[in-house]
Motif scaffolding. Sequence first.
Motif, PDB file in Angstrom:
ATOM      1  N   SER A 140       0.816  -1.199   0.000  1.00 53.15           N
ATOM      2  CA  SER A 140       0.000   0.000   0.000  1.00 53.15           C
ATOM      3  C   SER A 140       0.860   1.264   0.000  1.00 53.15           C
ATOM      4  CB  SER A 140      -0.902  -0.005   1.236  1.00 53.15           C
ATOM      5  OG  SER A 140      -1.686   1.161   1.253  1.00 53.15           O
ATOM      6  N   TRP A 141       0.499   2.208  -0.861  1.00 46.92           N
ATOM      7  CA  TRP A 141       1.142   3.513  -0.910  1.00 46.92           C
ATOM      8  C   TRP A 141       0.343   4.555  -0.139  1.00 46.92           C
ATOM      9  CZ3 TRP A 141       5.865   4.671  -2.879  1.00 46.92           C
ATOM     10  CH2 TRP A 141       6.480   3.674  -3.626  1.00 46.92           C
ATOM     11  N   GLN A 142      -0.808   4.173   0.365  1.00 48.35           N
ATOM     12  CA  GLN A 142      -1.686   5.142   1.020  1.00 48.35           C
ATOM     13  C   GLN A 142      -1.098   5.719   2.314  1.00 48.35           C
ATOM     14  OE1 GLN A 142      -3.938   6.008  -0.981  1.00 48.35           O
ATOM     15  NE2 GLN A 142      -3.751   4.235  -2.310  1.00 48.35           N
ATOM     16  N   PRO A 143      -0.386   4.936   3.132  1.00 49.53           N
ATOM     17  CA  PRO A 143       0.207   5.549   4.333  1.00 49.53           C
ATOM     18  C   PRO A 143       1.206   6.654   4.009  1.00 49.53           C
ATOM     19  CG  PRO A 143       0.133   3.180   4.591  1.00 49.53           C
ATOM     20  CD  PRO A 143      -0.260   3.473   3.173  1.00 49.53           C
ATOM     21  N   LEU A 144       1.878   6.541   2.866  1.00 49.94           N
ATOM     22  CA  LEU A 144       2.801   7.600   2.473  1.00 49.94           C
ATOM     23  C   LEU A 144       2.043   8.896   2.191  1.00 49.94           C
ATOM     24  CD1 LEU A 144       5.708   8.404   1.790  1.00 49.94           C
ATOM     25  CD2 LEU A 144       5.233   7.697  -0.562  1.00 49.94           C
ATOM     26  N   ALA A 145       0.929   8.793   1.472  1.00 46.30           N
ATOM     27  CA  ALA A 145       0.115   9.980   1.193  1.00 46.30           C
ATOM     28  C   ALA A 145      -0.435  10.576   2.486  1.00 46.30           C
ATOM     29  CB  ALA A 145      -1.031   9.619   0.255  1.00 46.30           C
ATOM     30  N   LEU A 146      -0.883   9.721   3.403  1.00 42.28           N
ATOM     31  CA  LEU A 146      -1.387  10.229   4.689  1.00 42.28           C
ATOM     32  C   LEU A 146      -0.273  10.870   5.507  1.00 42.28           C
ATOM     33  CD1 LEU A 146      -3.839   7.395   5.738  1.00 42.28           C
ATOM     34  CD2 LEU A 146      -4.394   9.765   5.272  1.00 42.28           C
ATOM     35  N   GLY A 147       0.912  10.287   5.476  1.00 42.83           N
ATOM     36  CA  GLY A 147       2.034  10.861   6.216  1.00 42.83           C
ATOM     37  C   GLY A 147       2.449  12.222   5.683  1.00 42.83           C
ATOM     38  N   ILE A 148       2.527  12.335   4.366  1.00 39.94           N
ATOM     39  CA  ILE A 148       2.894  13.622   3.770  1.00 39.94           C
ATOM     40  C   ILE A 148       1.796  14.655   4.026  1.00 39.94           C
ATOM     41  CG2 ILE A 148       3.310  14.810   1.584  1.00 39.94           C
ATOM     42  CD1 ILE A 148       4.697  12.223   0.624  1.00 39.94           C
ATOM     43  N   GLY A 149       0.546  14.245   3.871  1.00 36.40           N
ATOM     44  CA  GLY A 149      -0.560  15.166   4.145  1.00 36.40           C
ATOM     45  C   GLY A 149      -0.603  15.600   5.600  1.00 36.40           C
ATOM     46  N   GLY A 150      -0.378  14.667   6.514  1.00 40.31           N
ATOM     47  CA  GLY A 150      -0.354  15.017   7.937  1.00 40.31           C
ATOM     48  C   GLY A 150       0.800  15.931   8.286  1.00 40.31           C
ATOM     49  N   ALA A 151       1.972  15.673   7.693  1.00 44.02           N
ATOM     50  CA  ALA A 151       3.128  16.538   7.945  1.00 44.02           C
ATOM     51  C   ALA A 151       2.864  17.951   7.431  1.00 44.02           C
ATOM     52  CB  ALA A 151       4.365  15.948   7.282  1.00 44.02           C
ATOM     53  N   LEU A 152       2.267  18.058   6.254  1.00 44.11           N
ATOM     54  CA  LEU A 152       1.935  19.385   5.733  1.00 44.11           C
ATOM     55  C   LEU A 152       0.879  20.080   6.595  1.00 44.11           C
ATOM     56  CD1 LEU A 152       1.871  18.897   1.865  1.00 44.11           C
ATOM     57  CD2 LEU A 152       3.476  20.254   3.197  1.00 44.11           C
ATOM     58  N   ALA A 153      -0.074  19.307   7.115  1.00 39.38           N
ATOM     59  CA  ALA A 153      -1.109  19.898   7.970  1.00 39.38           C
ATOM     60  C   ALA A 153      -0.492  20.444   9.259  1.00 39.38           C
ATOM     61  CB  ALA A 153      -2.185  18.869   8.281  1.00 39.38           C
ATOM     62  N   PHE A 154       0.436  19.710   9.853  1.00 35.24           N
ATOM     63  CA  PHE A 154       1.084  20.217  11.059  1.00 35.24           C
ATOM     64  C   PHE A 154       2.025  21.379  10.740  1.00 35.24           C
ATOM     65  CE2 PHE A 154      -0.180  16.111  12.910  1.00 35.24           C
ATOM     66  CZ  PHE A 154      -0.772  16.600  14.055  1.00 35.24           C
ATOM     67  N   LEU A 155       2.636  21.335   9.561  1.00 37.44           N
ATOM     68  CA  LEU A 155       3.477  22.441   9.146  1.00 37.44           C
ATOM     69  C   LEU A 155       2.653  23.705   8.909  1.00 37.44           C
ATOM     70  CD1 LEU A 155       6.458  23.001   8.496  1.00 37.44           C
ATOM     71  CD2 LEU A 155       5.950  22.444   6.119  1.00 37.44           C
ATOM     72  N   ALA A 156       1.396  23.516   8.530  1.00 35.20           N
ATOM     73  CA  ALA A 156       0.504  24.660   8.310  1.00 35.20           C
ATOM     74  C   ALA A 156       0.282  25.450   9.593  1.00 35.20           C
ATOM     75  CB  ALA A 156      -0.835  24.178   7.751  1.00 35.20           C
ATOM     76  N   ILE A 157       0.337  24.788  10.723  1.00 37.55           N
ATOM     77  CA  ILE A 157       0.166  25.500  11.997  1.00 37.55           C
ATOM     78  C   ILE A 157       1.322  26.463  12.215  1.00 37.55           C
ATOM     79  CG2 ILE A 157       0.036  25.197  14.504  1.00 37.55           C
ATOM     80  CD1 ILE A 157      -1.297  22.478  13.932  1.00 37.55           C
ATOM     81  N   ALA A 158       2.534  26.040  11.830  1.00 37.32           N
ATOM     82  CA  ALA A 158       3.714  26.868  12.062  1.00 37.32           C
ATOM     83  C   ALA A 158       3.943  27.900  10.967  1.00 37.32           C
ATOM     84  CB  ALA A 158       4.944  25.975  12.183  1.00 37.32           C
ATOM     85  N   MET A 159       3.701  27.524   9.715  1.00 38.63           N
ATOM     86  CA  MET A 159       4.072  28.400   8.601  1.00 38.63           C
ATOM     87  C   MET A 159       2.921  29.241   8.064  1.00 38.63           C
ATOM     88  SD  MET A 159       6.852  26.274   6.457  1.00 38.63           S
ATOM     89  CE  MET A 159       6.998  27.641   5.346  1.00 38.63           C
ATOM     90  N   GLY A 160       1.757  28.662   8.009  1.00 36.00           N
ATOM     91  CA  GLY A 160       0.620  29.410   7.488  1.00 36.00           C
ATOM     92  C   GLY A 160      -0.504  28.469   7.125  1.00 36.00           C
ATOM     93  N   TRP A 161      -1.712  28.938   7.363  1.00 35.83           N
ATOM     94  CA  TRP A 161      -2.880  28.090   7.151  1.00 35.83           C
ATOM     95  C   TRP A 161      -3.118  27.778   5.686  1.00 35.83           C
ATOM     96  CZ3 TRP A 161      -4.480  25.625  11.206  1.00 35.83           C
ATOM     97  CH2 TRP A 161      -4.266  26.186  12.457  1.00 35.83           C
ATOM     98  N   TRP A 162      -2.490  28.494   4.768  1.00 34.92           N
ATOM     99  CA  TRP A 162      -2.653  28.236   3.339  1.00 34.92           C
ATOM    100  C   TRP A 162      -2.152  26.846   2.961  1.00 34.92           C
ATOM    101  CZ3 TRP A 162       1.843  27.267   0.744  1.00 34.92           C
ATOM    102  CH2 TRP A 162       3.016  27.669   1.363  1.00 34.92           C
ATOM    103  N   LEU A 163      -1.241  26.272   3.743  1.00 33.50           N
ATOM    104  CA  LEU A 163      -0.744  24.917   3.467  1.00 33.50           C
ATOM    105  C   LEU A 163      -1.835  23.860   3.616  1.00 33.50           C
ATOM    106  CD1 LEU A 163       2.835  24.714   4.975  1.00 33.50           C
ATOM    107  CD2 LEU A 163       2.169  24.296   2.629  1.00 33.50           C
ATOM    108  N   LEU A 164      -2.893  24.184   4.339  1.00 34.44           N
ATOM    109  CA  LEU A 164      -3.996  23.222   4.477  1.00 34.44           C
ATOM    110  C   LEU A 164      -4.689  22.973   3.144  1.00 34.44           C
ATOM    111  CD1 LEU A 164      -5.627  24.181   7.877  1.00 34.44           C
ATOM    112  CD2 LEU A 164      -4.349  22.130   7.327  1.00 34.44           C
TER     113      LEU A 164
END
Length: 132
Positions: free
Chosen positions: A82-106
């Motif tokens: 399955s490649w789906q956990p990779l997509a979820l991991g990248i999406g989750g990392a970007l979502a947490f990064l959005a808190i620090a850098m800017g909500w536009w990353l969501l």
Amino acid sequence: MKIQGKMFLWLSAFILVMAVVYGVWSKEAAGTTALVMAFGLSVMIGFYLAFTARRVDVGAQDDKEADVADDAGEVGFFSPHSWQPLALGIGGALAFLAIAMGWWLLYFSAPLILVGLYGWVFEYYRGENQNQ
């Protein structure tokens, strides 16, 4: 399960003592409140484990003469390709990064999370992996 319930109840007693000591010593409300809430959560988990331990069979962890192999068994099924956990991991990392850098990353992370979650849930219901 009996030992886990006892461990959480002893942990809750320790957290309560530390909350009282911390509250008296520091006179700081936020940390004391966090420790009191941790005490409450630990009591709930300990009570649940102790309560359910009376209703289930004795496990290998409750037997002092048990071997490690006595508790072995099937863990579950995990899709090896399955490649789906990779997509979820990248999406989750970007979502947490959005808190620090800017909500536009969501805007970029939300579609990745949704596609990854949808793909993982329905992975065996479509395509070549579809059950007959």
